[in-house]
Design a protein around this motif. Structure first.
Motif, PDB file in Angstrom:
ATOM      1  N   LYS A   1       0.908  -1.234   0.051  1.00 15.19           N
ATOM      2  CA  LYS A   1       0.008   0.152   0.148  1.00 15.19           C
ATOM      3  C   LYS A   1       0.806   1.175  -0.055  1.00 15.19           C
ATOM      4  N   LEU A   2       1.883   1.327   0.908  1.00 12.19           N
ATOM      5  CA  LEU A   2       2.653   2.191   0.916  1.00 12.19           C
ATOM      6  C   LEU A   2       3.383   2.814  -0.428  1.00 12.19           C
ATOM      7  N   VAL A   3       3.892   1.784  -0.957  1.00 12.12           N
ATOM      8  CA  VAL A   3       4.529   1.847  -2.352  1.00 12.12           C
ATOM      9  C   VAL A   3       3.606   2.491  -3.431  1.00 12.12           C
ATOM     10  N   ALA A   4       2.391   1.638  -3.446  1.00 14.35           N
ATOM     11  CA  ALA A   4       1.360   2.359  -4.385  1.00 14.35           C
ATOM     12  C   ALA A   4       1.129   3.850  -4.215  1.00 14.35           C
ATOM     13  N   GLY A   5       0.898   4.098  -2.816  1.00 10.95           N
ATOM     14  CA  GLY A   5       0.649   5.587  -2.637  1.00 10.95           C
ATOM     15  C   GLY A   5       1.708   6.362  -3.140  1.00 10.95           C
ATOM     16  N   VAL A   6       2.990   6.117  -2.903  1.00 17.61           N
ATOM     17  CA  VAL A   6       4.178   7.025  -3.316  1.00 17.61           C
ATOM     18  C   VAL A   6       4.038   7.030  -4.829  1.00 17.61           C
TER      19      VAL A   6
ATOM     20  N   GLN B   1       1.732   6.739  -6.899  1.00 25.41           N
ATOM     21  CA  GLN B   1       0.778   7.563  -7.104  1.00 25.41           C
ATOM     22  C   GLN B   1       1.033   8.904  -7.385  1.00 25.41           C
ATOM     23  N   SER B   2       1.660   9.350  -6.125  1.00 26.70           N
ATOM     24  CA  SER B   2       1.605  10.640  -5.757  1.00 26.70           C
ATOM     25  C   SER B   2       2.860  11.085  -6.664  1.00 26.70           C
ATOM     26  N   PHE B   3       3.854  10.579  -7.280  1.00 26.24           N
ATOM     27  CA  PHE B   3       4.652  10.929  -8.341  1.00 26.24           C
ATOM     28  C   PHE B   3       4.184  11.196  -9.606  1.00 26.24           C
ATOM     29  N   ALA B   4       3.148  10.740 -10.038  1.00 24.96           N
ATOM     30  CA  ALA B   4       2.636  10.568 -11.299  1.00 24.96           C
ATOM     31  C   ALA B   4       2.433  11.833 -11.849  1.00 24.96           C
ATOM     32  N   PRO B   5       2.030  12.791 -11.277  1.00 18.11           N
ATOM     33  CA  PRO B   5       2.045  14.062 -11.956  1.00 18.11           C
ATOM     34  C   PRO B   5       3.560  14.654 -12.538  1.00 18.11           C
ATOM     35  N   THR B   6       4.429  14.621 -11.471  1.00 15.63           N
ATOM     36  CA  THR B   6       5.809  15.075 -11.513  1.00 15.63           C
ATOM     37  C   THR B   6       6.416  14.148 -12.862  1.00 15.63           C
ATOM     38  N   ALA B   7       6.098  12.860 -12.599  1.00 13.07           N
ATOM     39  CA  ALA B   7       6.740  11.874 -13.812  1.00 13.07           C
ATOM     40  C   ALA B   7       6.139  12.117 -15.285  1.00 13.07           C
ATOM     41  N   GLU B   8       4.645  12.524 -15.355  1.00 12.17           N
ATOM     42  CA  GLU B   8       3.920  12.946 -16.534  1.00 12.17           C
ATOM     43  C   GLU B   8       4.719  14.257 -17.067  1.00 12.17           C
ATOM     44  N   LEU B   9       5.171  15.068 -16.317  1.00 14.71           N
ATOM     45  CA  LEU B   9       5.749  16.281 -16.752  1.00 14.71           C
ATOM     46  C   LEU B   9       6.982  16.007 -17.991  1.00 14.71           C
ATOM     47  N   LYS B  10       7.683  14.853 -17.324  1.00 14.34           N
ATOM     48  CA  LYS B  10       8.748  14.417 -18.078  1.00 14.34           C
ATOM     49  C   LYS B  10       8.382  13.142 -19.156  1.00 14.34           C
ATOM     50  N   ASP B  11       7.338  12.835 -19.217  1.00 13.47           N
ATOM     51  CA  ASP B  11       6.706  11.759 -20.032  1.00 13.47           C
ATOM     52  C   ASP B  11       7.385  10.474 -19.541  1.00 13.47           C
ATOM     53  N   LEU B  12       7.684  10.424 -18.272  1.00 13.13           N
ATOM     54  CA  LEU B  12       8.139   9.235 -17.604  1.00 13.13           C
ATOM     55  C   LEU B  12       6.908   8.110 -17.157  1.00 13.13           C
TER      56      LEU B  12
ATOM     57  N   LEU C   1       8.168   7.656   8.245  1.00 12.56           N
ATOM     58  CA  LEU C   1       9.826   7.568   7.805  1.00 12.56           C
ATOM     59  C   LEU C   1       9.942   6.898   6.750  1.00 12.56           C
ATOM     60  N   LEU C   2       9.236   5.594   6.540  1.00 10.00           N
ATOM     61  CA  LEU C   2       9.400   4.756   5.398  1.00 10.00           C
ATOM     62  C   LEU C   2       8.893   5.563   4.376  1.00 10.00           C
ATOM     63  N   GLU C   3       8.061   6.005   4.463  1.00 16.00           N
ATOM     64  CA  GLU C   3       7.457   6.914   3.403  1.00 16.00           C
ATOM     65  C   GLU C   3       8.476   8.000   2.842  1.00 16.00           C
ATOM     66  N   SER C   4       8.990   8.691   3.724  1.00 18.42           N
ATOM     67  CA  SER C   4      10.071   9.469   3.791  1.00 18.42           C
ATOM     68  C   SER C   4      10.950   8.904   2.657  1.00 18.42           C
ATOM     69  N   ALA C   5      11.411   7.883   2.989  1.00 25.95           N
ATOM     70  CA  ALA C   5      12.642   6.949   2.499  1.00 25.95           C
ATOM     71  C   ALA C   5      12.436   6.802   0.940  1.00 25.95           C
TER      72      ALA C   5
END
Ligand code: ADP
Ligand code: MG
Length: 461
Positions: free
Chosen positions: A319-324, A326-337, A356-360
């Motif tokens: 769940k944690l990985v999926a959440g992170v 997802q939250s990077f999707a917009p940034t990645a999209e800007l670079k077409d990643l 802390l795990l999420e921050s890492a």
């Protein structure tokens, strides 16, 4: 924890008690020897005196001078008590009537009134003798004559007794010392036990336990406990201040920066000259960089603050990985990643601090996005390897150019091949510290075909 330099209390206590015990043992030895020696001398003197008196009783006066019938019992009593040699002399003035005429007379005048004998010790025939002397007046030829009876005895018997007593006294002294040594160990142990107990009670506490110490202790330890509690209270206050500072700083830095950014974007849309637009774009970029650096600094402060007082909650890594991701999707999209995930459906749970795990993980994703060229793919995978959860972020970016992991995880350290991209050099430091605090490790590697793989290994449970 061992402190060198100061002598341990236990050692000091035992040493002092042992010194005391040794002094007592020596005193005991000396006393027993003296008392027993005196007693032996007194006893032997008593027998010697009685024999002398018995001989003196046999003195007879008569028409033709002094005569004596030596009583053999007197000598046999003396012989029975020890193996000592016996000498006697019966003298009228300086003239010896019978016996050894070289046996010296007492130094001072005896006086015939004395009922009990006089004793003295002197050297005689290459040895020491104890002499008992008594004077009696008898009538010889109708005239009173003072007769001196002297009986001497060597004192090997007394020496033998003394030696035997000395042995016993030494044994007694040693016994007392050994007993005192054992008792002093026991005493030292029992005196110091409350200190050990207190140390144990404080040492057993978890890192988050900042309650004041309320351990029943003897009066002598109360000042220490009071000081300790004062210290704990100050530490608690300092930690609360730190926590407040971190959250307030985050708020007071992020909010104004966001406002500046929003205003700059509005201005950018309204700007009329290309020059103004360039300036505003530069402003927006700087604001973004500042916001990123500030938030990483604060993230790092949070990690440092929390890492020795970790929350221990079950964290579902999928769940944690999926959440992170997802939250990077917009940034990645800007670079077409493209962000691809793998293995997230498996239930992999670790115990630890979700924040802390999420921050890492965010920091790993941030790097992957930052250091990838456009139109590439980032893969986040979750699996269990050798009983450890493995979360890996793989990119097809520029790689680490051979710089080793220890170097890159240092505070503010950045690679040589990333000068064109902004960064604070704190990201991997955060990741490394978080994984270490969870009993795991970070593993950075380069793909043969280019790109970086950053993997977290965390104990399951
Ligand atoms: N995915 C990656 N691809 C290439 N280099 C990376 C990657 N992740 C980390 N690095 C290297 O490690 C260095 C330290 O990373 P980090 O601590 O996150 O600092 P920053 O990203 O702010 O430079 C980076 O400067 C970079 O040289
Ligand atoms: Mg980074």
């Amino acid at each position: 924890m061992k402190r060198t330099g100061a002598i341990s209390l236990r050692k000091r206590l035992v040493l002092q008690l042992l010194a005391l015990a040794a002094a007592l043992a020596v005193l005991l030895y000396v006393t027993v020897r003296t008392v027993a020696g005196d007693a032996a001398e007194e006893t032997l003197d008593g027998v010697l005196g009685a024999a002398t008196l018995a001989i003196a009783d046999e003195l007879r006066g008569g028409e033709d001078g002094v005569s004596i019938d030596l009583p053999h019992e007197a000598f046999s009593i003396l012989g029975s008590i020890s193996q000592d040699r016996i000498f006697y002399r019966i003298a009228v003035g300086e003239v010896t009537v019978t016996g050894y005429d070289d046996l010296p007379a007492p130094a001072r005048k005896l006086g015939s009134g004395l009922a009990s004998p006089v004793f003295y010790t002197l050297p005689y025939r290459q040895t020491q003798v104890r002499v008992a002397a008594v004077e009696r007046v008898v009538l010889a030829d109708n005239a009173p004559v003072a007769v001196t009876v002297m009986v001497a005895q060597t004192r090997t018997g007394q020496d033998t007794i003394a030696a035997r007593v000395a042995n016993r006294a030494a044994g007694l002294g040693l016994g007392v010392f050994a007993l005192a040594a054992i008792l002093s160990m026991i005493t030292a142990g029992s005196v110091l036990r409350p200190i050990d107990r207190l140390a144990e009670a404080v040492g057993r506490r978890g890192p988050r336990d900042l309650r004041s110490v309320d351990h029943p202790s003897p009066a002598e330890l109360v000042p220490l406990i009071t000081a300790l509690n004062g210290f704990i209270a100050r530490l608690r206050a300092a930690l609360t201040r730190t926590e407040t500072f971190i959250t307030e700083a985050a708020h007071h830095i992020r909010t104004p920066l966001a406002t500046v950014r929003a205003k700059a974007e509005i201005a950018l849309r309204r700007a009329e000259t290309e020059e103004a637009r360039d300036t505003l774009r530069a402003v927006i970029r700087s604001v973004e960089e500042s916001a990123r650096s500030a938030s990483q600094l604060l993230d790092h402060a949070t990690v440092v603050y929390r890492s020795d007082r970790l929350a221990r909650e079950p964290v579902d890594l999928g769940k944690l990985v999926a959440g992170v991701a997802q939250s990077f999707a917009p940034t990645a999209e800007l670079k077409d990643l493209a962000i691809r995930t793998q293995g997230l459906e498996a239930a992999v749970t670790v115990t630890g601090d979700r924040l802390l795990l999420e921050s890492a993980l965010r920091n790993l994703m941030d790097n992957a996005v930052k250091y990838s060229p456009p139109d590439e793919e980032i893969l986040i995978s979750l699996e269990v390897v050798d009983g450890l959860a493995r979360v890996a972020v793989s990119d097809r970016g520029r790689g680490l150019s051979g710089v080793n992991q220890a170097e890159l995880t240092r505070r503010f350290a950045r690679g040589g091949n990333v000068r064109d991209i902004v960064g604070s050099g704190l990201g991997l430091t955060i990741v490394d510290e978080v994984t270490a605090a969870h009993g795991g490790r970070l593993d950075l590697s380069e793909h043969a075909e280019g790109g970086t793989c950053a993997a977290l290994f965390l104990p399951l449970g």
